[in-house]
Design a protein around this motif. Structure first.
Motif, PDB file in Angstrom:
ATOM      1  N   ASP A   1       0.831  -1.207   0.000  1.00  0.00           N
ATOM      2  CA  ASP A   1       0.000   0.000   0.000  1.00  0.00           C
ATOM      3  C   ASP A   1       0.860   1.250   0.000  1.00  0.00           C
ATOM      4  O   ASP A   1       1.921   1.280   0.620  1.00  0.00           O
ATOM      5  CB  ASP A   1      -0.913   0.027   1.224  1.00  0.00           C
ATOM      6  CG  ASP A   1      -1.959  -1.071   1.205  1.00  0.00           C
ATOM      7  OD1 ASP A   1      -2.255  -1.595   0.115  1.00  0.00           O
ATOM      8  OD2 ASP A   1      -2.485  -1.390   2.286  1.00  0.00           O
ATOM      9  N   LYS A   2       0.373   2.295  -0.645  1.00  0.00           N
ATOM     10  CA  LYS A   2       1.078   3.563  -0.667  1.00  0.00           C
ATOM     11  C   LYS A   2       0.572   4.522   0.406  1.00  0.00           C
ATOM     12  O   LYS A   2       1.173   5.559   0.634  1.00  0.00           O
ATOM     13  CB  LYS A   2       0.940   4.222  -2.037  1.00  0.00           C
ATOM     14  CG  LYS A   2       1.720   3.518  -3.127  1.00  0.00           C
ATOM     15  CD  LYS A   2       1.604   4.292  -4.411  1.00  0.00           C
ATOM     16  CE  LYS A   2       2.425   3.671  -5.507  1.00  0.00           C
ATOM     17  NZ  LYS A   2       2.296   4.439  -6.760  1.00  0.00           N
ATOM     18  N   VAL A   3      -0.537   4.192   1.052  1.00  0.00           N
ATOM     19  CA  VAL A   3      -1.076   5.050   2.102  1.00  0.00           C
ATOM     20  C   VAL A   3      -0.668   4.481   3.455  1.00  0.00           C
ATOM     21  O   VAL A   3      -0.899   3.303   3.750  1.00  0.00           O
ATOM     22  CB  VAL A   3      -2.618   5.157   1.994  1.00  0.00           C
ATOM     23  CG1 VAL A   3      -3.173   5.994   3.132  1.00  0.00           C
ATOM     24  CG2 VAL A   3      -3.012   5.754   0.650  1.00  0.00           C
ATOM     25  N   CYS A   4      -0.064   5.326   4.269  1.00  0.00           N
ATOM     26  CA  CYS A   4       0.444   4.930   5.580  1.00  0.00           C
ATOM     27  C   CYS A   4      -0.709   4.628   6.534  1.00  0.00           C
ATOM     28  O   CYS A   4      -1.727   5.317   6.550  1.00  0.00           O
ATOM     29  CB  CYS A   4       1.285   6.081   6.132  1.00  0.00           C
ATOM     30  SG  CYS A   4       2.094   5.745   7.682  1.00  0.00           S
ATOM     31  N   ARG A   5      -0.548   3.578   7.337  1.00  0.00           N
ATOM     32  CA  ARG A   5      -1.513   3.255   8.383  1.00  0.00           C
ATOM     33  C   ARG A   5      -1.297   4.185   9.574  1.00  0.00           C
ATOM     34  O   ARG A   5      -0.300   4.898   9.648  1.00  0.00           O
ATOM     35  CB  ARG A   5      -1.324   1.808   8.838  1.00  0.00           C
ATOM     36  CG  ARG A   5      -1.618   0.789   7.777  1.00  0.00           C
ATOM     37  CD  ARG A   5      -1.361  -0.573   8.348  1.00  0.00           C
ATOM     38  NE  ARG A   5      -1.716  -1.614   7.403  1.00  0.00           N
ATOM     39  CZ  ARG A   5      -1.490  -2.887   7.600  1.00  0.00           C
ATOM     40  NH1 ARG A   5      -0.901  -3.302   8.706  1.00  0.00           N
ATOM     41  NH2 ARG A   5      -1.841  -3.779   6.704  1.00  0.00           N
ATOM     42  N   GLU A   6      -2.208   4.141  10.516  1.00  0.00           N
ATOM     43  CA  GLU A   6      -2.095   4.975  11.712  1.00  0.00           C
ATOM     44  C   GLU A   6      -0.841   4.666  12.519  1.00  0.00           C
ATOM     45  O   GLU A   6      -0.302   5.541  13.197  1.00  0.00           O
ATOM     46  CB  GLU A   6      -3.332   4.806  12.589  1.00  0.00           C
ATOM     47  CG  GLU A   6      -4.578   5.399  11.978  1.00  0.00           C
ATOM     48  CD  GLU A   6      -5.799   5.205  12.845  1.00  0.00           C
ATOM     49  OE1 GLU A   6      -5.660   4.843  14.027  1.00  0.00           O
ATOM     50  OE2 GLU A   6      -6.903   5.423  12.333  1.00  0.00           O
ATOM     51  N   ASP A   7      -0.353   3.427  12.456  1.00  0.00           N
ATOM     52  CA  ASP A   7       0.830   3.048  13.241  1.00  0.00           C
ATOM     53  C   ASP A   7       2.146   3.394  12.540  1.00  0.00           C
ATOM     54  O   ASP A   7       3.220   3.097  13.056  1.00  0.00           O
ATOM     55  CB  ASP A   7       0.799   1.561  13.583  1.00  0.00           C
ATOM     56  CG  ASP A   7       0.864   0.648  12.361  1.00  0.00           C
ATOM     57  OD1 ASP A   7       0.955   1.149  11.228  1.00  0.00           O
ATOM     58  OD2 ASP A   7       0.824  -0.581  12.556  1.00  0.00           O
ATOM     59  N   GLY A   8       2.078   4.036  11.373  1.00  0.00           N
ATOM     60  CA  GLY A   8       3.282   4.434  10.655  1.00  0.00           C
ATOM     61  C   GLY A   8       3.810   3.399   9.687  1.00  0.00           C
ATOM     62  O   GLY A   8       4.799   3.636   9.001  1.00  0.00           O
ATOM     63  N   ASN A   9       3.183   2.243   9.605  1.00  0.00           N
ATOM     64  CA  ASN A   9       3.572   1.179   8.682  1.00  0.00           C
ATOM     65  C   ASN A   9       2.759   1.256   7.397  1.00  0.00           C
ATOM     66  O   ASN A   9       1.730   1.917   7.340  1.00  0.00           O
ATOM     67  CB  ASN A   9       3.319  -0.200   9.306  1.00  0.00           C
ATOM     68  CG  ASN A   9       4.276  -0.512  10.418  1.00  0.00           C
ATOM     69  OD1 ASN A   9       5.445  -0.195  10.349  1.00  0.00           O
ATOM     70  ND2 ASN A   9       3.768  -1.141  11.461  1.00  0.00           N
ATOM     71  N   TYR A  10       3.218   0.510   6.408  1.00  0.00           N
ATOM     72  CA  TYR A  10       2.480   0.364   5.157  1.00  0.00           C
ATOM     73  C   TYR A  10       2.015  -1.080   5.048  1.00  0.00           C
ATOM     74  O   TYR A  10       2.782  -2.006   5.308  1.00  0.00           O
ATOM     75  CB  TYR A  10       3.357   0.750   3.959  1.00  0.00           C
ATOM     76  CG  TYR A  10       3.651   2.224   3.952  1.00  0.00           C
ATOM     77  CD1 TYR A  10       2.791   3.113   3.316  1.00  0.00           C
ATOM     78  CD2 TYR A  10       4.750   2.732   4.630  1.00  0.00           C
ATOM     79  CE1 TYR A  10       3.039   4.470   3.339  1.00  0.00           C
ATOM     80  CE2 TYR A  10       5.000   4.095   4.653  1.00  0.00           C
ATOM     81  CZ  TYR A  10       4.138   4.962   4.011  1.00  0.00           C
ATOM     82  OH  TYR A  10       4.371   6.300   4.047  1.00  0.00           O
ATOM     83  N   GLY A  11       0.763  -1.264   4.678  1.00  0.00           N
ATOM     84  CA  GLY A  11       0.185  -2.597   4.588  1.00  0.00           C
ATOM     85  C   GLY A  11       0.683  -3.366   3.380  1.00  0.00           C
ATOM     86  O   GLY A  11       0.953  -2.794   2.326  1.00  0.00           O
TER      87      GLY A  11
END
Length: 120
Positions: free
Chosen positions: A58-68
């Motif tokens: 994924d190109k959109v960052c998750r709330e925890d700062g990781n990428y899915g």
């Protein structure tokens, strides 16, 4: 939301060389990078059978700062969810190491996943 943008990522992924896997393709989609991976274990005394995977980052960052990430085992039709830090995607040796270890763990059945293709 922070978006992942790595200069020449698809070109750099296509240049990865490994004794364990081969990159079949890498594409730069609107919301994710897609990578086709083929197992080609040429160094083991008991080489693994050929397997095919598709990975999305994924190109959109998750709330925890990781990428899915989703890793789909095409033959077994199982998708494995995971995540990765941005820093782990900027260095091709680190990406290669990540792919090597992730594919080996998936092949040994060390992940739990969902039936079907979760890459949308």
């Amino acid at each position: 939301m922070k978006r992942l943008k790595i200069t020449n990522f698809t070109k750099r992924v296509m240049e990865i060389h490994s004794d364990y896997f081969e990159v079949g393709y890498c594409s730069n989609g609107k919301d994710k990078y897609l990578i086709g991976l083929d197992i080609r274990d040429v160094v083991s005394f008991k080489p693994l059978k050929s397997k095919h995977y598709k990975m999305s980052i994924d190109k959109v960052c998750r709330e925890d700062g990781n990428y899915g990430i989703w890793l789909w085992d095409i033959g077994e039709n199982i998708s494995y969810p995971m995540s990765i830090w941005t820093d782990n995607l900027k260095s091709m040796p680190v990406v290669t190491s990540f792919l090597n270890s992730t594919l080996k763990m998936a092949d040994r059945g060390e992940f739990s996943g969902n039936k079907g293709n979760e890459i949308k």
